[in-house]
Design an enzyme around this catalytic site. Structure first.
Site, PDB file in Angstrom:
ATOM      1  N   TRP A 180       0.831  -1.202   0.000  1.00  0.00           N
ATOM      2  CA  TRP A 180       0.000   0.000   0.000  1.00  0.00           C
ATOM      3  C   TRP A 180       0.870   1.259   0.000  1.00  0.00           C
ATOM      4  CZ3 TRP A 180      -5.611   0.181   1.153  1.00  0.00           C
ATOM      5  CH2 TRP A 180      -6.213  -1.081   1.011  1.00  0.00           C
ATOM      6  N   ASP A 186       0.129   4.411   0.521  1.00  0.00           N
ATOM      7  CA  ASP A 186      -1.046   5.136   0.987  1.00  0.00           C
ATOM      8  C   ASP A 186      -0.760   6.544   1.514  1.00  0.00           C
ATOM      9  OD1 ASP A 186       0.311   4.193   3.159  1.00  0.00           O
ATOM     10  OD2 ASP A 186      -1.400   3.178   4.084  1.00  0.00           O
ATOM     11  N   TYR A 232      -3.470   4.772  -3.374  1.00  0.00           N
ATOM     12  CA  TYR A 232      -4.499   5.075  -2.360  1.00  0.00           C
ATOM     13  C   TYR A 232      -4.157   6.349  -1.600  1.00  0.00           C
ATOM     14  CZ  TYR A 232      -7.565   3.899   1.696  1.00  0.00           C
ATOM     15  OH  TYR A 232      -8.519   3.890   2.692  1.00  0.00           O
ATOM     16  N   ARG A 240      -9.746  11.418   0.990  1.00  0.00           N
ATOM     17  CA  ARG A 240      -9.841   9.960   0.885  1.00  0.00           C
ATOM     18  C   ARG A 240     -10.833   9.357   1.878  1.00  0.00           C
ATOM     19  NH1 ARG A 240      -4.420   7.006   2.168  1.00  0.00           N
ATOM     20  NH2 ARG A 240      -5.286   6.882   4.270  1.00  0.00           N
ATOM     21  N   ASP A 241     -11.534   8.329   1.412  1.00  0.00           N
ATOM     22  CA  ASP A 241     -12.531   7.628   2.224  1.00  0.00           C
ATOM     23  C   ASP A 241     -13.500   8.605   2.887  1.00  0.00           C
ATOM     24  OD1 ASP A 241     -12.261   4.989   1.705  1.00  0.00           O
ATOM     25  OD2 ASP A 241     -11.563   4.415   3.681  1.00  0.00           O
ATOM     26  N   SER A 278      -9.789   5.710   7.903  1.00  0.00           N
ATOM     27  CA  SER A 278      -8.840   5.678   6.790  1.00  0.00           C
ATOM     28  C   SER A 278      -8.758   7.000   6.036  1.00  0.00           C
ATOM     29  CB  SER A 278      -9.223   4.548   5.823  1.00  0.00           C
ATOM     30  OG  SER A 278     -10.607   4.526   5.588  1.00  0.00           O
ATOM     31  N   ASP A 304     -12.322   2.132  -2.400  1.00  0.00           N
ATOM     32  CA  ASP A 304     -13.480   2.805  -1.790  1.00  0.00           C
ATOM     33  C   ASP A 304     -13.888   4.121  -2.445  1.00  0.00           C
ATOM     34  OD1 ASP A 304     -13.378   0.730  -0.011  1.00  0.00           O
ATOM     35  OD2 ASP A 304     -12.597   1.900   1.652  1.00  0.00           O
ATOM     36  N   HIS A 320     -17.521  -4.266  -3.140  1.00  0.00           N
ATOM     37  CA  HIS A 320     -17.787  -5.702  -3.020  1.00  0.00           C
ATOM     38  C   HIS A 320     -19.283  -5.952  -3.212  1.00  0.00           C
ATOM     39  CE1 HIS A 320     -19.355  -4.804   1.022  1.00  0.00           C
ATOM     40  NE2 HIS A 320     -18.228  -4.149   1.260  1.00  0.00           N
ATOM     41  N   TRP A 347     -21.909  -4.050  -1.347  1.00  0.00           N
ATOM     42  CA  TRP A 347     -21.858  -2.593  -1.526  1.00  0.00           C
ATOM     43  C   TRP A 347     -22.500  -2.213  -2.858  1.00  0.00           C
ATOM     44  CZ3 TRP A 347     -16.706   0.490  -0.315  1.00  0.00           C
ATOM     45  CH2 TRP A 347     -16.971   1.854  -0.324  1.00  0.00           C
ATOM     46  N   TRP A 395     -16.982  -3.343   8.397  1.00  0.00           N
ATOM     47  CA  TRP A 395     -15.721  -3.515   7.684  1.00  0.00           C
ATOM     48  C   TRP A 395     -14.480  -3.499   8.564  1.00  0.00           C
ATOM     49  CZ3 TRP A 395     -12.775   0.645   8.926  1.00  0.00           C
ATOM     50  CH2 TRP A 395     -13.437   1.828   9.280  1.00  0.00           C
ATOM     51  N   LYS A 402      -5.281  -6.748   1.231  1.00  0.00           N
ATOM     52  CA  LYS A 402      -5.010  -6.162   2.539  1.00  0.00           C
ATOM     53  C   LYS A 402      -3.996  -7.040   3.277  1.00  0.00           C
ATOM     54  CE  LYS A 402      -5.789  -3.935   6.539  1.00  0.00           C
ATOM     55  NZ  LYS A 402      -5.567  -2.503   6.791  1.00  0.00           N
ATOM     56  N   GLU A 458      -2.289  -5.916   9.662  1.00  0.00           N
ATOM     57  CA  GLU A 458      -2.362  -4.454   9.722  1.00  0.00           C
ATOM     58  C   GLU A 458      -3.804  -4.052  10.033  1.00  0.00           C
ATOM     59  OE1 GLU A 458      -0.768  -2.639   6.231  1.00  0.00           O
ATOM     60  OE2 GLU A 458       1.181  -3.622   6.408  1.00  0.00           O
ATOM     61  N   ASP A 469      -7.435  -2.157  10.553  1.00  0.00           N
ATOM     62  CA  ASP A 469      -8.346  -1.359   9.720  1.00  0.00           C
ATOM     63  C   ASP A 469      -8.664  -0.012  10.367  1.00  0.00           C
ATOM     64  OD1 ASP A 469      -8.745  -3.357   7.729  1.00  0.00           O
ATOM     65  OD2 ASP A 469     -10.101  -4.402   9.088  1.00  0.00           O
TER      66      ASP A 469
END
Length: 391
Positions: free
Chosen positions: A85, A87, A113, A118-119, A125, A164, A209, A212, A312, A340, A344, A346
């Site tokens: 990632w 990120d 990412y 973001r998100d 996140s 996302d 997914h 969603w 999630w 993922k 690590e 979430d």
């Protein structure tokens, strides 16, 4: 998951596991430039690389385990290919070490990412860039990654583009944070797709997914949202399709589905990721978007743990799933991958933290958990103990 399918996948996963005894060849030793044909499944030719960053995390975790049997099993996780990632702008630096030991027959997985805002529908996140910092996203994030990819023409790369992001524009458009981020998401993803459209790169745009965008009412608008951005980018030829279940928990082909008895199940025909790929794939084809997929099976070994589709964060009782392999049994599914890195976090369960998200405090979320991206040793050991197939 049906027993006979599980047996097939177990065998495929076992065959796909890389060996720590294989000689490691530096990328510089690869003799010719890589050209990936995105009209084909590149995972049938290349093995997902066990990147050095996750390897070091796992090796540190192994050192902290006292049980000899568990220690032996844990050490094998380091040899499983997973995505790295990138990120934050600072984390682009992880690229150099990861590519330095990349064998010619492997493909390095990278997650792009760091969108502005973001998100937009989650706190855990949230990124480093504000919703109006699209220029910085382009010049300080995407452009440096492009430069590194161009500087390594003899290496193969698979990219997951902005988890996302576009799904949030479909289902969370009423949130002010997502309204603020909409233009930057669309412009940013299009810029990323256009800029990263390099011969040695294959790209998969994140599509959430089955729980969603898999809802009946979300399939068409979801496909059209992805297709809009893809076309705005000039329909880059290195885009292969979509990435699903990234950092997710959905089963590949569980039947009946995990939430098939819920009161609203009749509104979602995508009760597993296989059905989602098939149905969303059809919608993507109609919308004019490439529709092959990679599916994250990194933590989806155990089902029936969540209270609802949308939960999630650090699901309690989860286990490592099928190892990366191109043997999926579904034409539209190029590969099962570990998107993922298991272990690590979430998001944090500390209710007083700035980035605390209520989803990380739900009854089905593991506690205690550190900030998103930080290592959780106890959670890693749980994933290991619950792994299917076992290590």
């Amino acid at each position: 998951m049906k027993a006979e399918i599980a047996a097939v996948l177990l065998a495929a996963g076992a065959l796909a596991a890389p060996s720590d005894k294989a000689p490691r060849k530096a990328a510089a030793a690869c003799s010719s430039a890589v050209t990936l044909d995105a009209s084909t499944n590149v995972f049938s030719k290349y093995k997902l690389h066990a990147n050095s960053f996750y390897r070091k995390e796992v090796e540190a975790a192994v050192a902290a385990i006292s049980d000899s049997s568990l220690k032996a099993s844990a050490s094998k996780v380091a040899d499983v290919g997973s995505f790295l990632w990138l990120d934050t702008i600072a984390n682009i630096a992880k690229f150099d070490e990861a590519v330095a030991d990349l064998p010619c027959e492997n493909i390095l997985g990278l997650v792009i990412y760091d969108l502005p805002g973001r998100d937009c529908a989650a706190k855990a996140s949230n990124g480093e860039l504000k919703y109006n910092e699209i220029s910085k996203y382009k010049s300080s994030y995407i452009d440096p990654i492009v430069a590194k990819l161009k500087a390594n023409p003899n290496s193969a790369f698979a990219l997951i583009i902005e988890p996302d992001s576009l799904p949030n524009l479909v289902t969370n458009a009423d949130l002010q944070t997502c309204k603020d981020s909409k233009s930057a998401y669309e412009e940013g993803v299009a810029y990323a797709l256009k800029s990263l459209n390099l011969p040695n790169v294959v790209m998969y745009i994140d599509a959430g997914h089955g729980g969603w965008l898999g809802w009946d009412a979300n399939l068409k608008p979801g496909a059209e949202q992805l297709a809009k951005v893809y076309k705005n980018a000039g329909s880059p030829k290195q885009v292969r399709g979509i990435a699903t279940n990234i950092a997710g928990w959905n089963a590949w082909d569980l039947s009946p589905g995990e939430f098939s008895t819920a009161s609203d199940a009749k509104y979602n025909a995508c009760q597993n990721e296989k059905l989602y790929i098939q149905k969303f794939g059809a919608a993507l084809k109609t919308a004019g978007h490439p529709n092959h997929a990679i599916v994250d099976t990194g933590r989806n070994a155990v089902t029936g743990l969540r209270e609802e589709w949308g939960n999630w964060c650090n699901v309690d009782g989860a286990g490592f799933g099928v190892r990366p392999t191109s043997s999926t049994g579904e034409e539209l599914a190029d590969a099962f991958v570990w998107g993922k890195p298991g272990g690590e976090s979430d998001g944090t369960s500390d209710t007083g933290a700035t980035r605390y998200d209520s989803f990380c405090g739900k009854s089905d979320a593991y506690k205690p958990s550190p900030e998103a991206g930080e290592w959780n040793q106890a959670y890693f050991e749980m994933l290991l103990k619950n792994a299917k197939p076992a290590f």
